[in-house]
Design a protein around this motif. Structure first.
Motif, PDB file in Angstrom:
ATOM      1  N   GLY A 175      44.303  38.751  34.664  1.00 44.63           N
ATOM      2  CA  GLY A 175      44.023  37.402  34.190  1.00 44.63           C
ATOM      3  C   GLY A 175      43.496  36.527  35.296  1.00 44.63           C
ATOM      4  N   ASP A 176      44.038  35.341  35.410  1.00 44.13           N
ATOM      5  CA  ASP A 176      43.594  34.377  36.410  1.00 44.13           C
ATOM      6  C   ASP A 176      44.100  34.695  37.814  1.00 44.13           C
ATOM      7  OD1 ASP A 176      42.373  32.995  34.367  1.00 44.13           O
ATOM      8  OD2 ASP A 176      44.087  31.670  34.048  1.00 44.13           O
ATOM      9  N   ALA A 177      45.027  35.626  37.942  1.00 40.28           N
ATOM     10  CA  ALA A 177      45.650  35.898  39.237  1.00 40.28           C
ATOM     11  C   ALA A 177      44.678  36.490  40.239  1.00 40.28           C
ATOM     12  CB  ALA A 177      46.864  36.810  39.074  1.00 40.28           C
ATOM     13  N   GLY A 178      43.723  37.278  39.793  1.00 40.16           N
ATOM     14  CA  GLY A 178      42.753  37.878  40.704  1.00 40.16           C
ATOM     15  C   GLY A 178      43.427  38.650  41.826  1.00 40.16           C
ATOM     16  N   ASP A 179      43.041  38.368  43.070  1.00 40.43           N
ATOM     17  CA  ASP A 179      43.597  39.063  44.235  1.00 40.43           C
ATOM     18  C   ASP A 179      45.050  38.691  44.513  1.00 40.43           C
ATOM     19  OD1 ASP A 179      41.183  40.331  44.588  1.00 40.43           O
ATOM     20  OD2 ASP A 179      40.465  38.922  46.106  1.00 40.43           O
ATOM     21  N   LEU A 180      45.549  37.638  43.874  1.00 46.58           N
ATOM     22  CA  LEU A 180      46.951  37.243  44.052  1.00 46.58           C
ATOM     23  C   LEU A 180      47.897  38.099  43.215  1.00 46.58           C
ATOM     24  CD1 LEU A 180      46.552  33.371  43.872  1.00 46.58           C
ATOM     25  CD2 LEU A 180      47.025  34.728  45.918  1.00 46.58           C
ATOM     26  N   LEU A 181      47.377  38.838  42.252  1.00 47.13           N
ATOM     27  CA  LEU A 181      48.182  39.609  41.316  1.00 47.13           C
ATOM     28  C   LEU A 181      49.220  40.468  42.023  1.00 47.13           C
ATOM     29  CD1 LEU A 181      48.662  40.596  38.383  1.00 47.13           C
ATOM     30  CD2 LEU A 181      47.058  42.435  38.879  1.00 47.13           C
ATOM     31  N   GLY A 182      50.467  40.359  41.583  1.00 50.00           N
ATOM     32  CA  GLY A 182      51.529  41.205  42.100  1.00 50.00           C
ATOM     33  C   GLY A 182      52.648  40.404  42.731  1.00 50.00           C
TER      34      GLY A 182
ATOM     35  N   VAL B 120      41.952  27.904  42.747  1.00 52.05           N
ATOM     36  CA  VAL B 120      40.640  27.268  42.776  1.00 52.05           C
ATOM     37  C   VAL B 120      40.150  27.275  44.213  1.00 52.05           C
ATOM     38  CG1 VAL B 120      39.319  25.183  42.282  1.00 52.05           C
ATOM     39  CG2 VAL B 120      41.273  25.783  40.837  1.00 52.05           C
ATOM     40  N   GLY B 121      39.088  28.032  44.479  1.00 45.19           N
ATOM     41  CA  GLY B 121      38.540  28.102  45.831  1.00 45.19           C
ATOM     42  C   GLY B 121      39.576  28.617  46.815  1.00 45.19           C
ATOM     43  N   ASP B 122      39.887  27.805  47.839  1.00 41.93           N
ATOM     44  CA  ASP B 122      40.867  28.233  48.845  1.00 41.93           C
ATOM     45  C   ASP B 122      42.232  27.589  48.610  1.00 41.93           C
ATOM     46  OD1 ASP B 122      40.392  25.627  49.590  1.00 41.93           O
ATOM     47  OD2 ASP B 122      40.094  26.069  51.712  1.00 41.93           O
TER      48      ASP B 122
ATOM     49  N   ILE C 180      45.002  28.575  50.901  1.00 44.17           N
ATOM     50  CA  ILE C 180      44.974  29.999  51.263  1.00 44.17           C
ATOM     51  C   ILE C 180      44.207  30.123  52.570  1.00 44.17           C
ATOM     52  CG2 ILE C 180      44.204  32.309  50.616  1.00 44.17           C
ATOM     53  CD1 ILE C 180      44.382  31.395  47.683  1.00 44.17           C
ATOM     54  N   GLU C 181      44.941  30.420  53.638  1.00 49.55           N
ATOM     55  CA  GLU C 181      44.308  30.620  54.941  1.00 49.55           C
ATOM     56  C   GLU C 181      43.628  31.985  55.002  1.00 49.55           C
ATOM     57  OE1 GLU C 181      44.119  28.490  57.545  1.00 49.55           O
ATOM     58  OE2 GLU C 181      45.172  26.930  56.450  1.00 49.55           O
ATOM     59  N   SER C 182      44.310  33.000  54.465  1.00 50.22           N
ATOM     60  CA  SER C 182      43.727  34.347  54.394  1.00 50.22           C
ATOM     61  C   SER C 182      44.408  35.125  53.275  1.00 50.22           C
ATOM     62  CB  SER C 182      43.855  35.082  55.727  1.00 50.22           C
ATOM     63  OG  SER C 182      45.211  35.291  56.050  1.00 50.22           O
TER      64      SER C 182
END
Length: 129
Positions: free
Chosen positions: A24-31, A69-71, A107-109
């Motif tokens: 869904g919206d989680a993208g690379d944050l998923l998990g 959203v973005g960073d 999100i710094e990295s």
């Protein structure tokens, strides 16, 4: 074997719920991400879960909605307990995210293994768990 059939509907419900939310919206944050030995943050769909573990048992659990959203990550936590002050204390004092219902972190990295967040000179390093 009878015990398994009693809990089978719970497993099926959990599987269906997670499969609907996957990605869904989680993208690379998923998990699930670990902040320390006792603090975890999980992202799925547009839902974020903060939880703490004490002696291998989940002791606090707070949910919220998030937008990436973005960073930046924007989080609005929600109290599901009668004691909403406890939930606020956990988010603001144990996790260090403020304010409880209007959190914005940068999100710094973000890699497949590490997530580094910041806000007002404070930094959090999370590892994928």
């Amino acid at each position: 074997m009878a015990k398994f059939y009693k809990i089978l509907p719970l497993y099926l419900f959990t599987f269906l719920l997670l499969s609907c939310q996957e990605g869904g919206d989680a993208g690379d944050l998923l998990g699930q991400w670990r902040m320390s030995d006792s603090r975890y943050v999980s992202f799925s769909g547009s839902i974020v879960q903060f939880h703490t573990v004490d002696n291998n048992v989940m002791s606090s659990q707070i949910f919220g909605n998030f937008h990436h959203v973005g960073d930046s990550i924007f989080i609005d936590c929600h109290s599901i307990h009668d004691n909403s002050q406890h939930d606020k204390d956990v988010i603001e004092n144990v996790f260090g995210f403020k304010p409880f219902n209007n959190i914005r972190v940068k999100i710094e990295s973000l890699t497949s293994d590490h997530l580094r967040l910041s806000k007002d000179g404070q930094y959090w390093l999370l590892e994928k768990w």
